[in-house]
Design a protein around this motif. Structure first.
Motif, short mmCIF file in Angstrom:
data_model
loop_
_atom_site.label_atom_id
_atom_site.label_comp_id
_atom_site.label_asym_id
_atom_site.label_seq_id
_atom_site.Cartn_x
_atom_site.Cartn_y
_atom_site.Cartn_z
N GLU A 172 6.15 -52.09 -4.67
CA GLU A 172 6.21 -52.32 -3.23
C GLU A 172 4.83 -52.35 -2.61
O GLU A 172 4.63 -52.82 -1.50
CB GLU A 172 7.08 -51.26 -2.56
N MET A 173 3.88 -51.80 -3.32
CA MET A 173 2.51 -51.88 -2.86
C MET A 173 1.61 -51.99 -4.08
O MET A 173 2.01 -51.69 -5.20
CB MET A 173 2.14 -50.68 -2.02
N VAL A 174 0.42 -52.46 -3.85
CA VAL A 174 -0.48 -52.70 -4.96
C VAL A 174 -1.87 -52.33 -4.48
O VAL A 174 -2.17 -52.40 -3.30
CB VAL A 174 -0.37 -54.20 -5.35
N ASP A 175 -2.68 -51.84 -5.40
CA ASP A 175 -4.06 -51.56 -5.01
C ASP A 175 -4.99 -52.36 -5.92
O ASP A 175 -4.54 -53.10 -6.79
CB ASP A 175 -4.35 -50.05 -5.08
N SER A 176 -6.29 -52.20 -5.69
CA SER A 176 -7.23 -53.03 -6.45
C SER A 176 -7.16 -52.68 -7.94
O SER A 176 -7.41 -53.53 -8.78
CB SER A 176 -8.65 -52.81 -5.93
N PHE A 177 -6.76 -51.45 -8.27
CA PHE A 177 -6.66 -51.07 -9.68
C PHE A 177 -5.59 -51.90 -10.40
O PHE A 177 -5.84 -52.48 -11.46
CB PHE A 177 -6.34 -49.57 -9.78
N ILE A 178 -4.41 -51.96 -9.79
CA ILE A 178 -3.33 -52.74 -10.42
C ILE A 178 -3.69 -54.22 -10.43
O ILE A 178 -3.44 -54.93 -11.41
CB ILE A 178 -1.99 -52.51 -9.68
N GLY A 179 -4.30 -54.69 -9.34
CA GLY A 179 -4.70 -56.09 -9.28
C GLY A 179 -5.64 -56.44 -10.42
O GLY A 179 -5.46 -57.44 -11.12
N ARG A 180 -6.64 -55.57 -10.63
CA ARG A 180 -7.60 -55.84 -11.71
C ARG A 180 -6.93 -55.73 -13.06
O ARG A 180 -7.23 -56.51 -13.98
CB ARG A 180 -8.77 -54.86 -11.62
N MET A 181 -5.99 -54.77 -13.19
CA MET A 181 -5.31 -54.62 -14.47
C MET A 181 -4.55 -55.89 -14.83
O MET A 181 -4.60 -56.36 -15.97
CB MET A 181 -4.34 -53.45 -14.40
N ILE A 182 -3.85 -56.47 -13.84
CA ILE A 182 -3.10 -57.70 -14.12
C ILE A 182 -4.04 -58.82 -14.50
O ILE A 182 -3.80 -59.57 -15.45
CB ILE A 182 -2.24 -58.07 -12.88
N ALA A 183 -5.15 -58.93 -13.77
CA ALA A 183 -6.13 -59.98 -14.09
C ALA A 183 -6.70 -59.76 -15.49
O ALA A 183 -6.89 -60.72 -16.26
CB ALA A 183 -7.23 -60.00 -13.03
N ASN A 184 -6.97 -58.49 -15.85
CA ASN A 184 -7.51 -58.19 -17.19
C ASN A 184 -6.53 -58.58 -18.28
O ASN A 184 -6.90 -59.18 -19.28
CB ASN A 184 -7.79 -56.68 -17.31
N THR A 239 -1.49 -58.06 0.42
CA THR A 239 -2.48 -57.05 0.05
C THR A 239 -3.47 -57.60 -0.96
O THR A 239 -4.68 -57.38 -0.86
CB THR A 239 -1.79 -55.80 -0.53
N LEU A 240 -2.96 -58.31 -1.98
CA LEU A 240 -3.85 -58.82 -3.03
C LEU A 240 -4.92 -59.73 -2.43
O LEU A 240 -6.10 -59.64 -2.78
CB LEU A 240 -3.04 -59.58 -4.08
N VAL A 241 -4.49 -60.62 -1.53
CA VAL A 241 -5.45 -61.56 -0.95
C VAL A 241 -6.42 -60.80 -0.04
O VAL A 241 -7.63 -61.07 -0.05
CB VAL A 241 -4.72 -62.69 -0.20
N GLU A 242 -5.90 -59.83 0.70
CA GLU A 242 -6.79 -59.04 1.56
C GLU A 242 -7.80 -58.24 0.75
O GLU A 242 -8.92 -57.98 1.21
CB GLU A 242 -5.96 -58.10 2.44
N LEU A 243 -7.41 -57.86 -0.47
CA LEU A 243 -8.33 -57.13 -1.34
C LEU A 243 -9.32 -58.07 -2.02
O LEU A 243 -10.19 -57.64 -2.76
CB LEU A 243 -7.55 -56.37 -2.43
N GLY A 244 -9.13 -59.38 -1.79
CA GLY A 244 -10.03 -60.34 -2.43
C GLY A 244 -9.66 -60.63 -3.87
O GLY A 244 -10.45 -61.17 -4.63
N LEU A 245 -8.44 -60.24 -4.27
CA LEU A 245 -7.99 -60.46 -5.64
C LEU A 245 -7.04 -61.65 -5.66
O LEU A 245 -5.86 -61.52 -5.37
CB LEU A 245 -7.26 -59.23 -6.17
N SER A 246 -7.55 -62.81 -6.00
CA SER A 246 -6.68 -63.98 -5.99
C SER A 246 -6.10 -64.24 -7.38
O SER A 246 -5.45 -65.26 -7.60
CB SER A 246 -7.44 -65.20 -5.50
N LEU A 247 -6.32 -63.30 -8.31
CA LEU A 247 -5.77 -63.40 -9.67
C LEU A 247 -6.06 -64.75 -10.32
O LEU A 247 -5.14 -65.52 -10.61
CB LEU A 247 -4.26 -63.14 -9.65
N PRO A 248 -7.33 -65.08 -10.55
CA PRO A 248 -7.65 -66.37 -11.17
C PRO A 248 -7.06 -66.44 -12.58
O PRO A 248 -7.09 -65.46 -13.32
CB PRO A 248 -9.19 -66.37 -11.22
N GLY A 249 -6.50 -67.59 -12.90
CA GLY A 249 -5.96 -67.79 -14.26
C GLY A 249 -4.57 -67.21 -14.43
O GLY A 249 -3.97 -67.35 -15.48
#
Lengths: 139, 139
Positions: free
Chosen positions: B53-65, B89-99
């Protein structure tokens, strides 16, 4: 994160149990799953418990309950990924999960559900023998 | 219950994230997933985050990794079930999940992975434009 997600995969629903089940979560899962079966007309439910390292009578009964509810909604239930220790505990607890089919992994479970769909007659659970009733000549 | 199960479905791996990710769990998931890709030769990884229901930069980076690791192991990653608030939230955090490709639900995600398999050329991620490098005549 207070709900277990139910994933729709074709005509089947997939549930992965990976958190400790408490009463409220189990009741919500039963509610959600029966609603989803009714909404989607799913013909099968696959419950993966490979993340469960131990099981108690509560979880055992919950799985049996879900299978029973699914059955009256015309859906088969297959439990997959049961660890050996969990199988031992379930039998020691006297929970043999009547009417629940099992498979070693999700792939085999899906194959089992598909085979049920192809042969609906075989999919029906074996008739329950009610011990003590209809004993016949002895009465 | 200290591991996130990875389910093999045909040529793809399915991961459902439904617990709060902490560092150790995320590292174990990366380890387990890369091992499973190497062992099974899986061509795609589907990560369902509908329970988040919520995501932070840690989870965002983990998915990208994870997506980056899967890619170098020749597997595509599709993230499914993202809730609208999580996307914001992801876009606001600047995590656009490239790839990372996304799909609304698991069924569409599986269809996307299958389409990648059928058309391997389209499956390749778009080339990354490295801003600032190779600017050409200005240098």
């Amino acid at each position: 994160m207070d709900r277990i997600p139910i994933l729709k995969m074709g005509p089947f629903l997939l549930v992965t149990i990976q958190v400790d089940m408490h009463d409220r979560l189990a009741l919500m899962l039963q509610d959600d799953l029966t609603s989803r079966i009714a909404d989607t007309g799913a013909k099968g439910v696959l419950i993966d418990i490979s993340a469960l390292e131990m099981v108690d009578s509560f979880i055992g009964r919950m799985i049996a309950n879900i299978a029973g509810m699914a059955r009256v909604l015309d859906a088969q239930t297959v439990v997959t990924g049961m660890q050996p220790a969990v199988a031992i505990t379930l039998v020691e607890l006297g929970l043999s999960l009547p009417g629940v089919r099992t498979a070693l992994d999700v792939e085999r479970g899906m194959a089992l559900l598909r085979s049920f769909q192809d042969q609906p007659d075989e999919a029906a659970p074996p008739p329950r023998v009610d011990e003590g009733a209809g004993a016949g000549p002895d009465e």
